[in-house]
Write a protein that holds these residues in place. Sequence first.
Motif, PDB file in Angstrom:
ATOM      1  N   UNK A  20       0.830  -1.200   0.000  1.00  0.00           N
ATOM      2  CA  UNK A  20       0.000   0.000   0.000  1.00  0.00           C
ATOM      3  C   UNK A  20       0.870   1.259   0.000  1.00  0.00           C
ATOM      4  N   UNK A  21       0.295   2.362  -0.503  1.00  0.00           N
ATOM      5  CA  UNK A  21       0.951   3.658  -0.414  1.00  0.00           C
ATOM      6  C   UNK A  21       0.982   4.095   1.051  1.00  0.00           C
ATOM      7  N   UNK A  22       2.115   4.635   1.487  1.00  0.00           N
ATOM      8  CA  UNK A  22       2.255   5.083   2.869  1.00  0.00           C
ATOM      9  C   UNK A  22       1.317   6.258   3.176  1.00  0.00           C
ATOM     10  N   UNK A  23       0.974   7.057   2.184  1.00  0.00           N
ATOM     11  CA  UNK A  23       0.237   8.296   2.410  1.00  0.00           C
ATOM     12  C   UNK A  23      -1.274   8.156   2.231  1.00  0.00           C
ATOM     13  N   UNK A  57      -0.390  -3.414  -4.656  1.00  0.00           N
ATOM     14  CA  UNK A  57      -0.216  -4.852  -4.724  1.00  0.00           C
ATOM     15  C   UNK A  57       1.190  -5.339  -4.440  1.00  0.00           C
ATOM     16  N   UNK A  58       1.283  -6.613  -4.245  1.00  0.00           N
ATOM     17  CA  UNK A  58       2.566  -7.245  -3.931  1.00  0.00           C
ATOM     18  C   UNK A  58       3.248  -7.798  -5.171  1.00  0.00           C
ATOM     19  N   UNK A  59       2.627  -7.662  -6.341  1.00  0.00           N
ATOM     20  CA  UNK A  59       3.231  -8.256  -7.528  1.00  0.00           C
ATOM     21  C   UNK A  59       4.572  -7.610  -7.880  1.00  0.00           C
ATOM     22  N   UNK A  60       4.754  -6.321  -7.533  1.00  0.00           N
ATOM     23  CA  UNK A  60       6.056  -5.688  -7.772  1.00  0.00           C
ATOM     24  C   UNK A  60       7.146  -6.374  -6.944  1.00  0.00           C
TER      25      UNK A  60
END
Length: 84
Positions: free
Chosen positions: A61-64, A70-73
Motif C-alpha cells: 500500500x501507499x504510505x500516504x 499490490x505485492x506483484x512488484x
Amino acid sequence: MQTLLIILFNAVLTSTILCLAERLNHNIPLGIKRSFCFRCQHQLSWYDLIPVISAILLHGHCRHCQFKFGMHYAHIELLGAMIG
Ligand SMILES: [Zn+2]
C-alpha cells in the motif's frame, strides 16, 4: 559478499525496469520526477523504494493514501534478484 551485491543490484535493476514500464504504460515522461504514487501523486521517499522490503513493510500500500498497488512488484523484484 559478492553474491549479496549481485542480488541487490539485480533487485534494483528489476525495480527500475518495472518503474520505467509502469511510466510508459501510463504515458508518463521518463525522468521527469522521482517515483510517486499514481493516486495521491505524493513523491515516494528513499525508504519507500527499497526493492521487496518496502513492499513487504507497507503490505503493498501507499504510505500516504493507503492505495493498494499490490505485492506483484515485490514478487517480480524478488524473482529478478534470484534469476540474476
Ligand atoms: Zn498514495
